[in-house]
Scaffold this motif. Sequence first.
Motif, PDB file in Angstrom:
ATOM      1  N   UNK A  77       0.830  -1.204   0.000  1.00 44.72           N
ATOM      2  CA  UNK A  77       0.000   0.000   0.000  1.00 44.72           C
ATOM      3  C   UNK A  77       0.867   1.258   0.000  1.00 44.72           C
ATOM      4  N   UNK A  78       1.952   1.236   0.760  1.00 40.51           N
ATOM      5  CA  UNK A  78       2.877   2.381   0.796  1.00 40.51           C
ATOM      6  C   UNK A  78       3.480   2.621  -0.582  1.00 40.51           C
ATOM      7  N   UNK A  79       3.909   1.570  -1.241  1.00 38.32           N
ATOM      8  CA  UNK A  79       4.492   1.715  -2.575  1.00 38.32           C
ATOM      9  C   UNK A  79       3.477   2.287  -3.559  1.00 38.32           C
ATOM     10  N   UNK A  80       2.243   1.800  -3.490  1.00 42.84           N
ATOM     11  CA  UNK A  80       1.215   2.293  -4.402  1.00 42.84           C
ATOM     12  C   UNK A  80       0.925   3.769  -4.157  1.00 42.84           C
ATOM     13  N   UNK A  81       0.875   4.172  -2.899  1.00 49.04           N
ATOM     14  CA  UNK A  81       0.614   5.575  -2.574  1.00 49.04           C
ATOM     15  C   UNK A  81       1.753   6.474  -3.053  1.00 49.04           C
ATOM     16  N   UNK A  82       2.973   6.053  -2.837  1.00 45.39           N
ATOM     17  CA  UNK A  82       4.133   6.872  -3.168  1.00 45.39           C
ATOM     18  C   UNK A  82       4.444   6.899  -4.661  1.00 45.39           C
ATOM     19  N   UNK A  83       3.876   5.958  -5.424  1.00 44.44           N
ATOM     20  CA  UNK A  83       4.136   5.922  -6.863  1.00 44.44           C
ATOM     21  C   UNK A  83       3.039   6.588  -7.674  1.00 44.44           C
ATOM     22  N   UNK A  84       2.022   7.126  -7.002  1.00 44.78           N
ATOM     23  CA  UNK A  84       0.896   7.766  -7.674  1.00 44.78           C
ATOM     24  C   UNK A  84       1.055   9.277  -7.583  1.00 44.78           C
ATOM     25  N   UNK A  85       1.294   9.908  -8.722  1.00 50.60           N
ATOM     26  CA  UNK A  85       1.514  11.352  -8.733  1.00 50.60           C
ATOM     27  C   UNK A  85       0.325  12.141  -8.244  1.00 50.60           C
ATOM     28  N   UNK A  86      -0.885  11.732  -8.613  1.00 52.14           N
ATOM     29  CA  UNK A  86      -2.077  12.446  -8.168  1.00 52.14           C
ATOM     30  C   UNK A  86      -2.238  12.351  -6.653  1.00 52.14           C
ATOM     31  N   UNK A  87      -1.945  11.184  -6.093  1.00 56.42           N
ATOM     32  CA  UNK A  87      -2.054  11.033  -4.647  1.00 56.42           C
ATOM     33  C   UNK A  87      -1.026  11.889  -3.929  1.00 56.42           C
ATOM     34  N   UNK A  88       0.185  11.975  -4.482  1.00 60.30           N
ATOM     35  CA  UNK A  88       1.214  12.814  -3.874  1.00 60.30           C
ATOM     36  C   UNK A  88       0.797  14.284  -3.894  1.00 60.30           C
ATOM     37  N   UNK A  89       0.163  14.701  -4.993  1.00 62.27           N
ATOM     38  CA  UNK A  89      -0.339  16.079  -5.071  1.00 62.27           C
ATOM     39  C   UNK A  89      -1.374  16.325  -3.975  1.00 62.27           C
ATOM     40  N   UNK A  90      -2.266  15.364  -3.800  1.00 60.37           N
ATOM     41  CA  UNK A  90      -3.341  15.500  -2.818  1.00 60.37           C
ATOM     42  C   UNK A  90      -2.811  15.482  -1.397  1.00 60.37           C
ATOM     43  N   UNK A  91      -1.858  14.581  -1.128  1.00 67.88           N
ATOM     44  CA  UNK A  91      -1.432  14.362   0.251  1.00 67.88           C
ATOM     45  C   UNK A  91      -0.292  15.266   0.706  1.00 67.88           C
ATOM     46  N   UNK A  92       0.548  15.709  -0.193  1.00 63.76           N
ATOM     47  CA  UNK A  92       1.711  16.504   0.203  1.00 63.76           C
ATOM     48  C   UNK A  92       1.641  17.953  -0.251  1.00 63.76           C
ATOM     49  N   UNK A  93       1.295  18.169  -1.510  1.00 61.78           N
ATOM     50  CA  UNK A  93       1.376  19.520  -2.071  1.00 61.78           C
ATOM     51  C   UNK A  93       0.235  20.398  -1.569  1.00 61.78           C
ATOM     52  N   UNK A  94      -0.989  19.891  -1.605  1.00 60.02           N
ATOM     53  CA  UNK A  94      -2.144  20.727  -1.255  1.00 60.02           C
ATOM     54  C   UNK A  94      -2.096  21.215   0.198  1.00 60.02           C
ATOM     55  N   UNK A  95      -1.845  20.365   1.208  1.00 58.11           N
ATOM     56  CA  UNK A  95      -1.772  20.889   2.580  1.00 58.11           C
ATOM     57  C   UNK A  95      -0.713  21.969   2.762  1.00 58.11           C
TER      58      UNK A  95
END
Length: 253
Positions: free
Chosen positions: A29-47
């Motif tokens: 699950x960690x690998x899938x989250x960290x390899x998804x650009x859209x998820x990274x935008x949602x989880x790291x960039x937006x906050x």
Amino acid sequence: MTASVPLDLSPAPGAAPARSRWRAQARLEWFLLMSNGEQLLLTLVIPVAVLIGVVRLDLATVELAAPGALALAVLSSAFTATAIATGFERRSGVLKYLGTTPLARSGLLVGKALATLAVIALQAVVVTVTALALGWDPRPAAPIVLVAALVLGTAALGSWGFALAGLLRAEATLAVANAIFLVLLLAGGVVVPVTRAPAVLSGLLSVLPSSALADALRAAWGVGSGGAGADLVVLLCWALGGVALAARTFRWE
């Protein structure tokens, strides 16, 4: 007569221990989250972007905005990302195949929860570093409350994200999860406390999980308007309700 010789079937067939299954699923699950650009935008960039924008526009002080940005990070990872990922995993058939393995429903939930907590830990570091650069001088007043709020907030928002994915199709889950994220971002007491809302709405908004999480985190940092006891109870109630609903709505396909 020839003496019978017992067969050596080692290593013994069977499923791996539950802890091993959970760790393996959490790593996936960690690998899938960290390899998804859209998820990274949602989880790291937006906050981080919201934190910088709120402080620079003088909508709130960094002392109030930093705990709120952390609550927003939990909202994005535990609720929105979980709902969307689970919905599309079901549509693609991934969950169907997982259902034939010894992982079981509990293993999937534990794996997603552990991966989400790891992502939230990374988000906390990024948000803290950004807030420090904006002049934040953190002085935690109640570290235990801080940990309890993060754990309960993750459980509450994550369980409802899981339940949403069980109720709707993948495309509908994507639309609804993003809509709820935007509503809670703008009016859920995440970045700006609900005490600044009209009195008619502040009482209603205060029982939202996003508002309770943000207020509990502010109380943990000593910048809230009161204690965190009521907020933790609200989060616990949302967590229990979400787990109960997720248990009824979850399906492998």
